[in-house]
Design a protein around this motif. Structure first.
Motif, PDB file in Angstrom:
ATOM      1  N   ALA A 237      -6.794   7.969   7.366  1.00 12.74           N
ATOM      2  CA  ALA A 237      -6.480   8.580   5.854  1.00 12.74           C
ATOM      3  C   ALA A 237      -4.954   8.676   5.971  1.00 12.74           C
ATOM      4  N   PHE A 238      -4.327   7.871   4.822  1.00 14.86           N
ATOM      5  CA  PHE A 238      -2.552   8.119   4.604  1.00 14.86           C
ATOM      6  C   PHE A 238      -2.601   9.150   3.600  1.00 14.86           C
ATOM      7  N   ARG A 239      -3.665   9.091   2.600  1.00 18.78           N
ATOM      8  CA  ARG A 239      -3.673  10.091   1.479  1.00 18.78           C
ATOM      9  C   ARG A 239      -5.191  10.543   1.522  1.00 18.78           C
ATOM     10  N   PRO A 240      -5.819  11.718   1.546  1.00 12.91           N
ATOM     11  CA  PRO A 240      -4.704  12.979   1.848  1.00 12.91           C
ATOM     12  C   PRO A 240      -4.235  12.453   3.468  1.00 12.91           C
ATOM     13  N   PHE A 241      -2.967  13.265   3.658  1.00  5.45           N
ATOM     14  CA  PHE A 241      -2.482  12.935   4.815  1.00  5.45           C
ATOM     15  C   PHE A 241      -2.879  14.086   5.898  1.00  5.45           C
ATOM     16  N   PRO A 242      -3.132  13.554   7.068  1.00  2.83           N
ATOM     17  CA  PRO A 242      -3.811  14.717   7.980  1.00  2.83           C
ATOM     18  C   PRO A 242      -2.926  15.560   8.678  1.00  2.83           C
ATOM     19  N   HIS A 243      -2.090  16.442   7.969  1.00 10.02           N
ATOM     20  CA  HIS A 243      -1.087  17.265   8.492  1.00 10.02           C
ATOM     21  C   HIS A 243      -1.542  18.215   9.745  1.00 10.02           C
ATOM     22  N   ASP A 244      -2.735  18.737   9.425  1.00 10.19           N
ATOM     23  CA  ASP A 244      -3.272  19.706  10.412  1.00 10.19           C
ATOM     24  C   ASP A 244      -3.300  18.886  11.744  1.00 10.19           C
TER      25      ASP A 244
ATOM     26  N   LEU B 271     -11.542  11.363  -7.645  1.00 10.92           N
ATOM     27  CA  LEU B 271     -10.225  10.596  -7.581  1.00 10.92           C
ATOM     28  C   LEU B 271     -10.728   9.214  -6.791  1.00 10.92           C
ATOM     29  N   PRO B 272      -9.815   8.379  -7.175  1.00 10.74           N
ATOM     30  CA  PRO B 272     -10.219   6.965  -6.812  1.00 10.74           C
ATOM     31  C   PRO B 272      -9.859   6.622  -5.345  1.00 10.74           C
ATOM     32  N   ALA B 273     -10.299   5.673  -4.803  1.00  8.94           N
ATOM     33  CA  ALA B 273      -9.952   5.204  -3.358  1.00  8.94           C
ATOM     34  C   ALA B 273      -9.650   3.953  -3.008  1.00  8.94           C
ATOM     35  N   MET B 274      -8.573   3.593  -2.139  1.00 11.01           N
ATOM     36  CA  MET B 274      -7.908   2.308  -1.775  1.00 11.01           C
ATOM     37  C   MET B 274      -8.502   2.236  -0.512  1.00 11.01           C
ATOM     38  N   ILE B 275      -9.198   1.213  -0.089  1.00 11.25           N
ATOM     39  CA  ILE B 275      -9.511   0.617   1.154  1.00 11.25           C
ATOM     40  C   ILE B 275      -8.472  -0.403   1.750  1.00 11.25           C
ATOM     41  N   ILE B 276      -7.712  -0.192   2.772  1.00 16.16           N
ATOM     42  CA  ILE B 276      -6.901  -1.294   3.081  1.00 16.16           C
ATOM     43  C   ILE B 276      -7.233  -1.857   4.302  1.00 16.16           C
TER      44      ILE B 276
ATOM     45  N   SER C 290       1.051  -1.148   0.272  1.00 11.16           N
ATOM     46  CA  SER C 290      -0.217   0.012  -0.077  1.00 11.16           C
ATOM     47  C   SER C 290       0.718   1.345  -0.112  1.00 11.16           C
ATOM     48  N   ILE C 291       1.766   0.958   0.800  1.00  6.78           N
ATOM     49  CA  ILE C 291       2.731   2.420   0.970  1.00  6.78           C
ATOM     50  C   ILE C 291       3.563   2.694  -0.385  1.00  6.78           C
ATOM     51  N   ALA C 292       3.922   1.604  -1.205  1.00 11.57           N
ATOM     52  CA  ALA C 292       4.388   1.638  -2.113  1.00 11.57           C
ATOM     53  C   ALA C 292       3.709   2.690  -3.350  1.00 11.57           C
ATOM     54  N   GLN C 293       2.223   2.323  -2.962  1.00 14.23           N
ATOM     55  CA  GLN C 293       1.444   3.146  -3.955  1.00 14.23           C
ATOM     56  C   GLN C 293       1.040   4.776  -3.714  1.00 14.23           C
ATOM     57  N   ARG C 294       1.511   5.127  -2.887  1.00 15.00           N
ATOM     58  CA  ARG C 294       1.129   6.563  -1.878  1.00 15.00           C
ATOM     59  C   ARG C 294       1.165   7.672  -2.996  1.00 15.00           C
ATOM     60  N   ASP C 295       2.104   7.668  -4.147  1.00 11.59           N
ATOM     61  CA  ASP C 295       2.118   8.729  -4.859  1.00 11.59           C
ATOM     62  C   ASP C 295       1.169   8.532  -6.169  1.00 11.59           C
ATOM     63  N   THR C 296       0.264   7.650  -6.337  1.00  8.62           N
ATOM     64  CA  THR C 296      -0.231   7.128  -7.425  1.00  8.62           C
ATOM     65  C   THR C 296      -1.775   8.321  -7.604  1.00  8.62           C
ATOM     66  N   GLY C 297      -1.978   9.082  -6.501  1.00  3.34           N
ATOM     67  CA  GLY C 297      -3.092  10.055  -6.657  1.00  3.34           C
ATOM     68  C   GLY C 297      -4.462   9.464  -6.221  1.00  3.34           C
ATOM     69  N   TRP C 298      -4.326   8.222  -5.280  1.00  6.26           N
ATOM     70  CA  TRP C 298      -5.391   7.543  -4.753  1.00  6.26           C
ATOM     71  C   TRP C 298      -5.500   8.012  -3.296  1.00  6.26           C
ATOM     72  N   LEU C 299      -6.774   8.152  -2.870  1.00  8.21           N
ATOM     73  CA  LEU C 299      -6.997   8.297  -1.604  1.00  8.21           C
ATOM     74  C   LEU C 299      -6.594   6.816  -0.723  1.00  8.21           C
ATOM     75  N   GLN C 300      -6.266   7.062   0.561  1.00  8.10           N
ATOM     76  CA  GLN C 300      -5.647   5.441   0.925  1.00  8.10           C
ATOM     77  C   GLN C 300      -6.388   5.550   2.234  1.00  8.10           C
ATOM     78  N   PHE C 301      -7.231   4.462   2.707  1.00 12.93           N
ATOM     79  CA  PHE C 301      -8.036   4.353   3.943  1.00 12.93           C
ATOM     80  C   PHE C 301      -7.171   3.283   4.755  1.00 12.93           C
ATOM     81  N   PHE C 302      -6.638   3.156   5.883  1.00 14.88           N
ATOM     82  CA  PHE C 302      -6.237   2.081   6.698  1.00 14.88           C
ATOM     83  C   PHE C 302      -7.081   2.099   7.489  1.00 14.88           C
ATOM     84  N   CYS C 303      -7.708   0.939   7.590  1.00 16.16           N
ATOM     85  CA  CYS C 303      -8.991   0.281   8.542  1.00 16.16           C
ATOM     86  C   CYS C 303      -8.315  -0.668   9.747  1.00 16.16           C
TER      87      CYS C 303
END
Lengths: 395, 90
Positions: free
Chosen positions: A295-302, A159-164, A122-135
């Motif tokens: 959510a790893f993408r978008p990353f919760p910086h704030d 945008l597409p989303a990846m549910i992990i 999953s981490i290897a795909q972080r720059d693909t422009g997908w939303l990423q949700f770790f459950c």
């Protein structure tokens, strides 16, 4: 209806409840039972969808891209080597702004050959422009699939989303899951109807060539969409809570962090174990908490920044490693914290690769370690946990 | 003039197919068919990587608007009825 089911069946029920219209998938351990169940739903007529068996994961994603471009809501699922084989077309899906939803059963990459959990794929795909949700739970898997369609299909996101979900620990472990009524899901998630799609009799090229004077504007729009996704995730989850009575913590779930001095940041199923450990340590008077990156993408910086400014120490547990750097979650968290006025001491722990258990004992020792170095100042920034041959004992 | 990001669609959309691009202009060598020698085996038609050969009564007709002159048809032709000639010298 409350049912007992695996994370994989929770994925399949999520896609069914979201009324996915086209499902294209290729089987891979430990994802197989997701698509088996969906194939069953389609064959019995419980789910009105076109099921496309394909010859590879690259083709699975390509089929979803084509169907989604034609205006269908699509779903697929994969794992590890299947996901990395998709890499090229993952980029296409996001660049073409197609809100495809996919489950990735997160599994270690080979060699050494492994079918067990870690987050490298999953981490290897972080720059693909997908939303990423770790459950963290099977319930969250089902709920997040439904929420992801709503977030991703909104006009400002697209945008597409990846549910992990974690291999075996979630994919093949049964838990009670509330399966909401179809009518309720229908009221929450309207049918997919994009502004722009393939129309019969109207010849058009999608994702065509642009010259250097036109390219950046498209990328800029995708960047804005990912920013919009941050707010949309929060809003959709509040709507979800209103309809279904559940929520899962936004982009960054904070557990007993209010008056915490040190916090463990992690993602996935290990967060559930860590919550128990936090409870036990709290009972002993230790001011510790857990922040789960949902959510790893978008990353919760704030969210990370506002949490970090009150802390003495942050331990980041990564279930993957970016060779030549550190754990990817650690580098992201650290980058967020840099702009805080007062920065806590931070340390990265690499653990649980290739399905190795991360036991409560190990988590207790991580909390112990971060509390000590928070007072003393940082030492080794990245430590590999529970590796045979290293002097420190973790078990 | 580059359009503002606010005025463009989410992804580039073209209203015309890529066949509007006359790629035959890239050609240096051009295939010339001696139709009298052709045995109608259709091998050239099968091998053309750019679908630039049409069959008319089984005999190849090169579409010079798209043929890039790769020479595969000439190399594969068993009856040697296709020859490659420098562009402009045929």
């Amino acid at each position: 209806m409350r049912m007992v089911m695996t994370g994989n069946y929770a994925s399949a029920y999520g896609a069914k409840l979201a009324r996915a219209e086209v499902i294209a998938a290729y089987p891979i351990t430990p994802q197989t039972s997701i698509v088996e169940k969906l194939a069953e739903f389609v064959s019995t007529g419980e789910l009105k969808a076109k099921f496309i068996p394909v010859e590879s994961e690259h083709s699975a994603m390509a089929a979803c891209i084509a169907a989604q471009t034609a205006g269908a809501r699509t779903y697929t699922a994969t794992s590890s080597h299947g996901l990395t084989l998709m890499h090229e077309v993952l980029m296409w899906a996001s660049g073409a702004r197609l809100p495809i939803v996919m489950t990735n059963v997160s599994r270690a990459m080979a060699p050494p050959w492994s079918v067990w959990v870690d987050h490298m794929d999953s981490i290897a795909q972080r720059d693909t422009g997908w939303l990423q949700f770790f459950c963290q739970s099977n319930q969250e898997v089902l709920d997040t699939i439904i929420m992801a369609y709503k977030v991703c299909e909104s006009a400002g996101v697209m945008l597409p989303a990846m549910i992990i979900e974690d291999a075996f620990i979630m994919s093949h472990t049964s838990e009670p899951v509330d399966v909401p009524d179809q009518e309720l899901v229908d009221s929450f998630l309207p049918a997919y109807s994009p502004d722009l799609k393939i129309e019969v009799g109207k010849a058009r090229g999608f994702g065509s060539l642009v010259k250097p004077d036109q390219y950046m504007e498209f990328r800029y729009k995708a960047m804005l969409a990912m920013k919009e996704a941050h707010d949309r995730i929060l809003r959709v989850e509040q709507e979800f809570k209103h309809v279904f009575g559940r929520e899962h913590g936004g982009l960054l779930e904070r557990y007993r962090c209010e008056d915490a001095e040190t916090v463990l940041v992690t993602a996935g199923s290990v967060a559930a174990t860590a919550k128990d450990v936090v409870d036990a340590l709290r009972a002993n008077g230790q001011r510790v908490g857990l922040a789960r990156i949902r959510a790893f993408r978008p990353f919760p910086h704030d969210e990370i920044r506002s949490l970090a400014s009150k802390l003495e120490g942050i331990a980041v547990l990564d279930r993957s490693y970016t060779f030549g750097a550190a754990g990817a979650m650690f580098t992201e968290v650290k980058a967020s914290v840099y702009s805080c006025q007062r920065r806590p001491v931070m340390k990265n722990y690499i653990a649980g690769l290739g399905g190795r258990d991360i036991t409560p004992k190990i988590l207790e020792r991580i909390f112990e370690d971060i509390q000590v170095i928070a007072k003393r100042g940082a030492e080794d920034e990245v430590e590999w946990v529970d590796v045979a041959g290293l002097p420190r004992r973790w078990r | 003039v580059t359009k503002s990001y606010e005025e463009i669609p989410l992804t580039p959309i073209s209203d015309t197919p890529s066949t509007v691009n006359i790629t035959g202009l890239w050609r240096v060598m051009m295939p010339v068919v001696d139709k009298g020698k052709c045995k109608k085996c259709t091998i050239c038609w099968k091998f053309c990587p750019d679908v630039a050969i049409k069959l008319v009564n089984g005999v190849p007709e090169v579409d010079y608007q798209y043929c890039k002159g790769c020479g595969i048809c000439a190399a594969e032709c068993p009856s040697k009825c296709i020859v490659m000639v420098k562009e402009g010298e045929q």
